[in-house]
Write a protein that holds these residues in place. Structure first.
Motif, PDB file in Angstrom:
ATOM      1  N   ARG A   1      78.536  73.942  -7.285  1.00  0.00           N
ATOM      2  CA  ARG A   1      79.877  74.508  -7.173  1.00  0.00           C
ATOM      3  C   ARG A   1      79.926  75.440  -5.968  1.00  0.00           C
TER       4      ARG A   1
ATOM      5  N   GLY B   1      77.944  67.914 -14.791  1.00  0.00           N
ATOM      6  CA  GLY B   1      78.194  68.661 -13.564  1.00  0.00           C
ATOM      7  C   GLY B   1      79.321  68.151 -12.702  1.00  0.00           C
TER       8      GLY B   1
ATOM      9  N   ASP C   1      77.870  61.245 -20.747  1.00  0.00           N
ATOM     10  CA  ASP C   1      78.471  62.336 -19.976  1.00  0.00           C
ATOM     11  C   ASP C   1      78.668  63.553 -20.879  1.00  0.00           C
ATOM     12  N   THR C   2      78.430  64.736 -20.316  1.00  0.00           N
ATOM     13  CA  THR C   2      78.705  65.990 -21.021  1.00  0.00           C
ATOM     14  C   THR C   2      79.499  66.885 -20.085  1.00  0.00           C
TER      15      THR C   2
ATOM     16  N   ARG D   1      90.129  69.278 -10.388  1.00  0.00           N
ATOM     17  CA  ARG D   1      90.279  70.730 -10.494  1.00  0.00           C
ATOM     18  C   ARG D   1      91.736  71.100 -10.241  1.00  0.00           C
TER      19      ARG D   1
ATOM     20  N   PRO E   1      82.184  64.398 -12.303  1.00  0.00           N
ATOM     21  CA  PRO E   1      82.594  63.175 -13.010  1.00  0.00           C
ATOM     22  C   PRO E   1      81.517  62.096 -12.944  1.00  0.00           C
TER      23      PRO E   1
ATOM     24  N   ASP F   1      90.135  73.002 -14.934  1.00  0.00           N
ATOM     25  CA  ASP F   1      90.089  71.546 -14.763  1.00  0.00           C
ATOM     26  C   ASP F   1      91.369  70.925 -15.312  1.00  0.00           C
TER      27      ASP F   1
ATOM     28  N   TRP G   1      80.787  70.914 -19.318  1.00  0.00           N
ATOM     29  CA  TRP G   1      80.843  72.358 -19.553  1.00  0.00           C
ATOM     30  C   TRP G   1      80.861  73.075 -18.228  1.00  0.00           C
ATOM     31  N   GLN G   2      80.816  74.404 -18.266  1.00  0.00           N
ATOM     32  CA  GLN G   2      80.920  75.208 -17.048  1.00  0.00           C
ATOM     33  C   GLN G   2      79.996  76.420 -17.160  1.00  0.00           C
ATOM     34  N   THR G   3      79.731  77.036 -16.018  1.00  0.00           N
ATOM     35  CA  THR G   3      78.953  78.282 -16.031  1.00  0.00           C
ATOM     36  C   THR G   3      79.565  79.252 -17.056  1.00  0.00           C
TER      37      THR G   3
ATOM     38  N   LYS H   1      82.969  70.663  -5.559  1.00  0.00           N
ATOM     39  CA  LYS H   1      81.742  70.233  -6.236  1.00  0.00           C
ATOM     40  C   LYS H   1      81.028  69.284  -5.296  1.00  0.00           C
TER      41      LYS H   1
HETATM   42  O1  PRX Z   1      85.080  70.758 -12.628  1.00  0.00           O
HETATM   43  C1  PRX Z   1      84.179  70.691 -13.703  1.00  0.00           C
HETATM   44  C2  PRX Z   1      82.845  70.143 -13.230  1.00  0.00           C
HETATM   45  O2  PRX Z   1      82.025  71.249 -12.946  1.00  0.00           O
HETATM   46  C3  PRX Z   1      82.745  72.459 -13.185  1.00  0.00           C
HETATM   47  C4  PRX Z   1      81.803  73.517 -13.684  1.00  0.00           C
HETATM   48  O3  PRX Z   1      80.829  73.742 -12.720  1.00  0.00           O
HETATM   49  P1  PRX Z   1      79.625  74.718 -13.010  1.00  0.00           P
HETATM   50  O4  PRX Z   1      80.143  76.029 -13.456  1.00  0.00           O
HETATM   51  O5  PRX Z   1      78.775  74.694 -11.789  1.00  0.00           O
HETATM   52  O6  PRX Z   1      78.858  74.083 -14.214  1.00  0.00           O
HETATM   53  C5  PRX Z   1      78.276  72.838 -14.072  1.00  0.00           C
HETATM   54  C6  PRX Z   1      77.379  72.425 -15.188  1.00  0.00           C
HETATM   55  C7  PRX Z   1      77.545  73.035 -16.469  1.00  0.00           C
HETATM   56  C8  PRX Z   1      83.798  72.082 -14.172  1.00  0.00           C
HETATM   57  O7  PRX Z   1      84.875  72.995 -14.153  1.00  0.00           O
HETATM   58  N1  PRX Z   1      82.213  69.351 -14.297  1.00  0.00           N
HETATM   59  C9  PRX Z   1      81.192  69.705 -15.113  1.00  0.00           C
HETATM   60  N2  PRX Z   1      80.871  68.677 -15.934  1.00  0.00           N
HETATM   61  C10 PRX Z   1      81.716  67.672 -15.641  1.00  0.00           C
HETATM   62  C11 PRX Z   1      82.580  68.101 -14.601  1.00  0.00           C
HETATM   63  N3  PRX Z   1      83.553  67.325 -14.116  1.00  0.00           N
HETATM   64  C12 PRX Z   1      83.700  66.093 -14.638  1.00  0.00           C
HETATM   65  N4  PRX Z   1      82.914  65.607 -15.622  1.00  0.00           N
HETATM   66  C13 PRX Z   1      81.911  66.353 -16.150  1.00  0.00           C
HETATM   67  N5  PRX Z   1      81.145  65.884 -17.112  1.00  0.00           N
END
Ligand code: PRX
Length: 576
Positions: free
Chosen positions: A464, A332, A353-354, A453, A334, A438, A356-358, A459
């Motif tokens: 978000r 979610g 750490d993983t 970003r 860093p 990103d 991804w995004q919505t 965040k």
């Molecule tokens: O900027 C990145 C950050 O969260 C964004 C996506 O947010 P959301 O759509 O709410 O989804 C969150 C959970 C799936 C990304 O564009 N983000 C997500 N994971 C990381 C991250 N930033 C850094 N490291 C991560 N592991």
């Protein structure tokens, strides 16, 4: 970074053999087709997320296994087997069918993390309707925007939460039914529904669920996911979260956000895993108590929570037996190196750490059980995913240099559309790439490193928030002329929301006590109208906002000033 700190993995230390034996082998061969045979497809190639999460376990030993170990905020508990959830979700599907809900209709859930949420969500997917999830901190404006844009016809909520809709209900002509799940009428109506239901035969591209998510400009957009995403949700939960049949798994995310849906409902249940759900608020002692009491083995959480635990030190752990834990992951925002080091100190193992995004629908980039962790890196692309670092025109950026983090489109869980907004959907793609928004870089071993970003998306505590939404909420206040909102770095929450506000009558608030009072009033105003989590923790009153000549607020200048950094290119700036 020349010499990153590395946590190597000793295979002898694995308590259980990782599902993904070799990252390199998996990454070298196509993956999606191999897993397809493990999911349940309808004749003719149809697939349904909820059918795969629940119904396909019927008649197998998983049917009588515990699916959900639920604990409320007052320590009340309940547990449900996969068989229970099949029957309960069927009752919801029958109830919705009785209301006239059909495939493609939007059914929204505005509920706290109670068992009903899980049953109603699965029941909705079984009817082929599109489930929309609304975070329970949302207030009137946030709710109205989402319900109006989606044209939802049914809303499940509670008597307590429903008052937030009452004032705007008349402006939502499509919303035919507001179902309050704790009303005696509903409780009796749902118990009378038959508990068998033939799941609608959805096809891979049929829409399953949608979530509104924020960008830099405009209202939040409805990111829609299709049933085909099941393939990637399933495989990532197995290879990244390393879920095994005997695991007790806890995903701390709320189903109002994508992690809470995909890895807090669908993926673990597709794998037949027992899951813990806690409906209460974050509290270090309660969380440690849950890990201990339920013998949690795999824990998927977020950096802000980890940092909040870290702030309490390891003392609270001394009285706890958390020896069941065997795998930790985070998402979610860093995951800072200190948080990883602290995980090792506190739990004897690192957080993985993983990323991804919505919009991506499932994990795209991760650290894996068998791969060394380079502390501070997001890890490597999931096998089957092609990632890249590109310039704005789509050309490749050399290793070691920062650029846009991008992916080749076509992964199974990629969003199906942005609800009624083709232009927005199209805007994600450049020169054959999906561009994430990103900034990142890749090292020579193929590990990716998050930088930030490329836009103004905030965040805060992993959630978000779009600056425009907060600005719009602030200018609704009678004293506010204009507002510019940024994310300000914060040790614990990653970022906090900071608002720069231009007042209509600044002379009225010259005295420090008056401006302090107004600050508080504006914070409450945003909490009440937009959402509890999206209010500005800091407000600064200024005379004017930096704007482009065309009148757009230049948030990057506000941010640079806040951080004491050079303000960069000001060629488009009106006189400031
Ligand atoms: O900027 C990145 C950050 O969260 C964004 C996506 O947010 P959301 O759509 O709410 O989804 C969150 C959970 C799936 C990304 O564009 N983000 C997500 N994971 C990381 C991250 N930033 C850094 N490291 C991560 N592991």
């Amino acid at each position: 970074m020349e010499h990153p700190e590395i946590i190597s993995k000793d295979p002898k230390s694995f308590r259980i053999k990782p599902n993904l034996a070799s990252y390199d082998e998996a990454a070298a061969s196509p993956q999606w087709d191999s897993v397809k045979s493990e999911l349940k497809w309808f004749d003719g190639g149809g697939i349904n997320y909820a059918y795969n999460a629940i119904d396909r376990h019927l008649g197998t030993p998983v049917e009588s296994k515990t699916a959900l170990l639920w604990e409320g905020d007052r320590g009340d508990t309940a547990s449900f087997t996969f068989g229970d959830l099949a029957r309960l979700s069927n009752q919801y599907a029958n109830f919705l069918t009785g209301l006239g809900v059909k495939k493609g209709d939007r059914v929204f859930l505005f509920l706290p993390r109670i068992p009903v949420l899980y049953c109603a969500f699965l029941g909705t997917l079984k009817t082929g309707a599109v489930a929309g999830l609304l975070f329970s901190a949302f207030q009137e404006t946030a709710l109205f925007d989402r319900l109006e844009n989606s044209g939802a016809s049914v809303l499940f909520t509670t008597t307590e939460l429903s008052s937030r809709i009452s004032k705007v209900r008349d402006k939502l002509p499509n919303l035919k039914h507001i179902v309050t799940v704790n009303s005696p009428d509903f409780v009796s109506a749902i118990s009378r529904q038959p508990d068998s239901y033939a799941c609608v035969r959805t096809v891979p591209d049929d829409y399953a669920f949608m979530l509104y998510t924020s960008g830099t400009t405009g209202k939040p957009k409805g990111v829609v996911h299709a049933h085909r995403g099941a393939v990637q949700a399933y495989l990532t939960a197995r290879w990244v979260l390393d879920l095994h049949p005997d695991d007790i798994y806890w995903c701390t995310a709320d189903p109002g956000w994508v992690t809470g849906i995909v890895y807090g409902i669908l993926a673990p249940w597709m794998l037949g895993i027992t899951m813990v759900v806690h409906a209460g608020r974050f509290d270090p002692d309660t969380w440690y108590g849950l890990l201990e009491k339920y013998h949690v083995t795999v824990w998927y959480t977020a950096p802000t929570a980890i940092r909040m635990l870290m702030a309490k030190g390891t003392e609270p752990l001394k009285t706890r037996n958390l020896s069941s834990l065997r795998y930790l992951a985070s998402v979610g925002e860093p995951l800072n190196p200190e948080a990883i080091r602290w995980g090792v100190k506190a739990f004897g193992m690192p957080f993985h750490d993983t990323w991804w995004q919505t919009e991506t629908g499932s994990i795209m980039m991760a650290n894996y059980p068998t791969l060394p962790i380079k502390i501070g890196s997001m890890g490597k692309p999931f096998p089957g995913i092609t990632a890249g670092i590109i310039e704005d025109d789509g050309s490749a950026v050399a290793d070691g240099k920062e650029g846009n983090l991008a992916f080749k489109p076509g992964w199974p869980s990629m969003m199906a559309t942005v609800w009624q907004n083709q232009k927005k959907y199209d805007s994600y793609f450049t020169a054959g790439w999906y561009v994430s928004g990103d900034r990142a870089w890749r090292d020579s071993d193929g590990y990716y490193w998050f930088v930030g970003r490329s836009d103004d998306v905030i965040k805060t505590s992993g959630e978000r928030v779009g600056p425009f939404e907060v600005e719009s909420a602030l200018v609704e206040h009678p004293e506010v002329a204009e507002a510019g909102v940024i994310g300000k770095p914060d040790q614990v929450r990653g970022e906090i929301i900071k608002a720069f506000v231009v007042l209509k009558n600044p002379m009225k608030f010259q005295k420090p006590e008056d401006s302090a009072k107004l600050t508080e009033e504006l914070q409450v105003f945003v909490k009440k109208n937009l959402a509890g989590h999206a209010y500005p923790r800091e407000i600064e009153f200024i005379d004017r906002l930096p704007k482009t000549r065309s009148g757009k607020i230049m948030r990057r200048i506000l941010k640079a000033k806040e951080m004491g950094q050079p303000i960069g290119d000001t060629s488009t700036l009106e006189e400031y």
